[in-house]
Design an enzyme around this catalytic site. Structure first.
Site, PDB file in Angstrom:
ATOM      1  N   LYS A  78       0.471  -1.089  -0.113  1.00  0.00           N
ATOM      2  CA  LYS A  78      -0.060  -0.234  -0.260  1.00  0.00           C
ATOM      3  C   LYS A  78       0.877   1.314  -0.277  1.00  0.00           C
ATOM      4  O   LYS A  78       1.948   1.246   0.787  1.00  0.00           O
ATOM      5  CB  LYS A  78      -0.983   0.118   1.031  1.00  0.00           C
ATOM      6  CG  LYS A  78      -2.033   0.991   1.758  1.00  0.00           C
ATOM      7  CD  LYS A  78      -2.787   0.897   2.468  1.00  0.00           C
ATOM      8  CE  LYS A  78      -3.771   2.055   2.064  1.00  0.00           C
ATOM      9  NZ  LYS A  78      -4.542   1.977   4.163  1.00  0.00           N
ATOM     10  N   SER A 153      -9.607   2.045   2.585  1.00  0.00           N
ATOM     11  CA  SER A 153      -8.988   3.100   1.899  1.00  0.00           C
ATOM     12  C   SER A 153      -7.852   1.769   1.226  1.00  0.00           C
ATOM     13  O   SER A 153      -6.600   2.271   0.215  1.00  0.00           O
ATOM     14  CB  SER A 153      -8.053   3.930   2.708  1.00  0.00           C
ATOM     15  OG  SER A 153      -7.337   3.360   3.960  1.00  0.00           O
ATOM     16  N   SER A 177     -10.230  -0.404   7.102  1.00  0.00           N
ATOM     17  CA  SER A 177      -9.028  -0.715   5.987  1.00  0.00           C
ATOM     18  C   SER A 177      -8.327  -1.787   5.820  1.00  0.00           C
ATOM     19  O   SER A 177      -7.856  -1.513   4.351  1.00  0.00           O
ATOM     20  CB  SER A 177      -8.376   1.149   5.720  1.00  0.00           C
ATOM     21  OG  SER A 177      -8.979   2.259   5.531  1.00  0.00           O
TER      22      SER A 177
HETATM   23  N1  GLN Z   1     -12.490   4.105   6.001  1.00  0.00           N
HETATM   24  C1  GLN Z   1     -12.974   5.367   7.718  1.00  0.00           C
HETATM   25  C2  GLN Z   1     -12.311   6.259   7.861  1.00  0.00           C
HETATM   26  O1  GLN Z   1     -12.547   7.243   6.547  1.00  0.00           O
HETATM   27  C3  GLN Z   1     -11.419   4.494   8.389  1.00  0.00           C
HETATM   28  C4  GLN Z   1     -10.535   4.311   7.005  1.00  0.00           C
HETATM   29  C5  GLN Z   1      -8.928   3.088   7.539  1.00  0.00           C
HETATM   30  O2  GLN Z   1      -9.002   2.654   8.549  1.00  0.00           O
HETATM   31  N2  GLN Z   1      -7.842   3.770   7.644  1.00  0.00           N
HETATM   32  O3  GLN Z   1     -11.492   6.909   8.115  1.00  0.00           O
END
Ligand code: GLN
Length: 486
Positions: A78, A153, A177
Site C-alpha cells: 500500500k 482505504s 481499511s
Molecule cells: N473508512 C475509515 C475512515 O475513513 C477507516 C479508514 C482506515 O481504516 N484507514 O477513516
C-alpha cells in the site's frame, strides 16, 4: 506457465521452494498481468522498475542455498508504507513528489526475507475513506464490477489481489481499511492487534488506531505474510515487546468446541438482508464444523462510529500538521510570505476529505472543546473495549458481517460523508479496542463478494487464522476469481 496467478501465495511459495518456478518468472508474470489489466482498475500508483533485479537476486540467493517461504515472492505495498528510492504518495498530491530516504519496518522486514516489491497500490488520500475515491490518483475499480468501488482505504491492495495482479499486498487498517475492502473485493485480510506490526515508516493517520497487516487470497497466505511482518520494533514506541510466533503453526487445529459469539448489535437494522443471508450460511458451516454459536451483547457498539470520528480526526489533525510545504512534499508556487506558503501549500496539496478531517480534529482538540469531545470520546473508548473484554470471557471469537452492504457504485456516497462513514460500523470498534480482526470471503450477494468478519482477543492472530483456514478448507469462496481477470 500462464496460470501462475490463479495459485495462492502458499502454493507459489511451495513452487519457488521446489524450483518449479523462479522468482524472475513469477515476477515477470505478475508485471505482465499489471500491464495488461491495471488500466481497467487503477489499482497501482507506482510499478517498481527494479522488481526484476530483485527477483534475480532472490533466485541467486536460492541457488546459493538460502531458503525461506517468501524468498523471491513478489508482493505489492500500500502506498502508505515508505519505500526507499520508490515514490510514496499516500494517495495525496501533497506527497506526489516524495521519494522516501528509508524503508518502513514492514517493507524492510519483507525485503530481508527476500520479498520482491512489485509496486505501490492506490489508496484513499492519507487512508481517509471507505471507497478509494478520495485518492489524488483517481478511484480504483472493483474487479467484480468495474462500476463499483473496491472499498477503502486499502482499495488498490484489495482490487489488485482480487484481480490476481499480485499474490498479496500489504494494507493498513485504522477503522476498517483492511477488512472492508477485503470484504468488498472477495479476499482475505487481517488487521493485527495494535502494536503487533510496526508502524515505523507507515505514514501516520490516527496513531492510536493505525495498524498494518496482510491482504491475500487465503488465511494460510496471511499467516506466511504475518511471519515476516510481525514483531517488536524499537523504532516504534507503541510496538509490543513480545516473542514472535509461527502463525502457520495452528492452522490445522480442528474447531471442535470453538465458542463463537454473535453480537446482536451486528445483526440489526442497517444490515443488508442479502449480506445477512450469506453470513448466516457461513455460521451454519461453522456449526457443522463443531463450533457453538452464542448470542452476545456489545452494548456500546453504537458509540463506535461517533467516537472514532472524534478520535481519528483529532489525531490526524496533529499528524498532518507536518505537511507544511517546508521540509518535504508539495509547496505552492511563489509564496509571498511564510503564512501564504503554509496556507496555499496545504490548501492546494490536500483534498476535500483530508481537509474535512483536519478541521473536525482541530475543532475537537481546541481549548474549551477538548473536555467535551476528545476526553469524552476517550472515555467512551474504554466502554467499548470493556464490552469486548466481557464478551471474551464467554466466547473464543466473535463473528458477524464485515460491512453492512456489498460494493456500491462509484460516486454513490461521495456527497454523503455520513453514509460513507457508516460502512465501517462493524469494523471500527475493533480498532478502538486495539483487537485483531479478519475478513474472509463467505459468498456473494447480487454477484458481489460478501465478507465474514472474525474478531479475536488481543494477540489471538494464530487462532483467528486457524478459524479462517478451517472454513477455507471446507469452502472455496476464497478461490473464486472475477470474470475478465481470469
Ligand atoms: N473508512 C475509515 C475512515 O475513513 C477507516 C479508514 C482506515 O481504516 N484507514 O477513516
Amino acid at each position: 506457465m500462464s496460470d501462475l496467478h490463479t495459485r495462492s501465495l502458499s502454493e507459489l511459495s511451495a513452487m519457488l521452494q521446489s524450483g518449479e518456478v523462479s522468482s524472475v518468472e513469477l515476477t515477470q508474470h505478475f508485471l505482465q498481468r499489471i500491464e495488461q489489466h491495471d488500466a481497467q482498475l487503477n489499482s497501482f500508483i507506482t510499478v517498481a522498475d527494479n522488481a526484476l533485479e530483485a527477483a534475480k537476486a532472490a533466485d541467486d540467493a536460492r541457488a546459493k542455498g538460502e531458503s525461506g517461504a517468501l524468498l523471491g515472492m513478489p508482493i505489492a505495498h500500500k502506498d502508505i508504507f515508505c519505500t526507499k528510492g520508490l515514490k510514496t504518495s499516500c494517495g495525496s498530491k501533497m506527497l506526489d513528489n516524495f521519494i522516501s530516504p528509508y524503508n518502513a519496518t514492514v517493507v524492510e522486514k519483507m525485503q530481508q526475507v527476500g520479498v520482491v516489491t512489485l509496486g505501490k497500490t492506490n489508496m484513499d488520500e492519507f487512508a481517509m475513506g471507505s471507497s478509494n475515491e478520495t485518492s489524488f490518483y483517481g478511484a480504483v475499480k472493483n474487479p467484480w464490477d468495474t462500476d463499483c468501488v473496491p472499498g477503502g482505504s486499502s482499495g488498490g491492495s484489495a482490487a489488485s489481489v482480487a484481480a490476481r495482479l499480485t499474490p498479496a499486498a500489504t494494507g493498513t487498517d485504522t477503522g476498517g481499511s483492511i477488512r472492508q475492502p477485503a470484504a468488498l473485493c472477495g479476499i482475505t485480510g487481517l488487521k493485527p492487534t495494535y502494536g503487533r506490526v510496526s508502524r515505523y515508516g507507515m505514514i501516520a493517520f490516527a496513531s492510536s488506531l493505525d495498524q498494518g497487516g496482510p491482504m491475500a487470497q487465503s488465511a494460510s497466505d496471511c499467516a506466511l505474510l504475518m511471519n515476516a511482518m510481525a514483531g517488536f520494533d524499537e523504532k516504534d514506541s507503541t510496538s509490543i515487546e513480545r516473542d514472535t510466533e509461527d502463525y502457520t503453526a495452528e492452522l490445522d487445529k480442528p474447531l471442535d468446541g470453538l465458542r463463537i459469539g454473535l453480537p446482536k448489535e451486528y445483526f440489526g437494522d442497517g444490515l443488508d438482508a442479502s449480506v445477512n443471508a450469506v453470513v448466516q450460511a457461513a455460521l451454519q458451516q461453522y456449526r457443522d464444523m463443531g463450533a457453538e454459536l452464542i448470542e452476545i451483547e456489545l452494548p456500546n457498539s453504537g458509540l463506535s462510529v461517533p467516537v472514532y470520528y472524534v478520535v481519528a480526526p483529532a489525531e490526524a489533525s496533529a499528524n498532518l500538521s507536518r505537511f507544511d510545504g517546508v521540509r518535504y512534499g508539495y509547496r505552492c508556487d511563489d509564496p509571498k510570505d511564510l503564512t501564504d506558503m503554509y496556507e496555499r501549500s496545504r490548501g492546494e496539496g490536500f483534498g476535500a476529505e483530508v481537509k474535512r478531517r483536519i478541521m473536525v480534529g482541530a475543532y475537537a482538540l481546541s481549548a474549551g472543546y477538548y473536555d467535551a469531545y476528545y476526553l469524552k470520546a476517550q472515555q467512551c473508548r474504554h466502554l467499548i473495549a470493556d464490552d469486548f473484554k466481557q464478551a471474551f470471557e464467554k466466547v473464543d471469537v466473535i463473528m458477524g458481517p464485515t460491512s453492512p452492504g456489498v460494493a456500491f457504485r462509484l460516486g454513490e456516497k461521495m456527497d454523503d460523508p455520513v453514509s460513507m462513514y457508516l460502512n465501517d460500523i462493524y469494523t471500527i470498534a475493533v480498532n478502538l479496542a486495539g483487537l485483531p480482526g479478519m475478513s474472509i470471503p463467505a459468498g456473494f450477494a447480487d454477484g458481489k463478494p460478501v465478507g465474514l468478519q472474525i474478531i479475536g482477543n488481543a494477540f489471538s492472530e494464530s487462532r483467528l487464522l486457524n478459524v479462517a483456514h478451517q472454513y477455507q478448507q471446507a469452502t472455496d469462496w476464497h478461490r473464486r476469481m472475477p470474470q475478465g481477470f481470469a
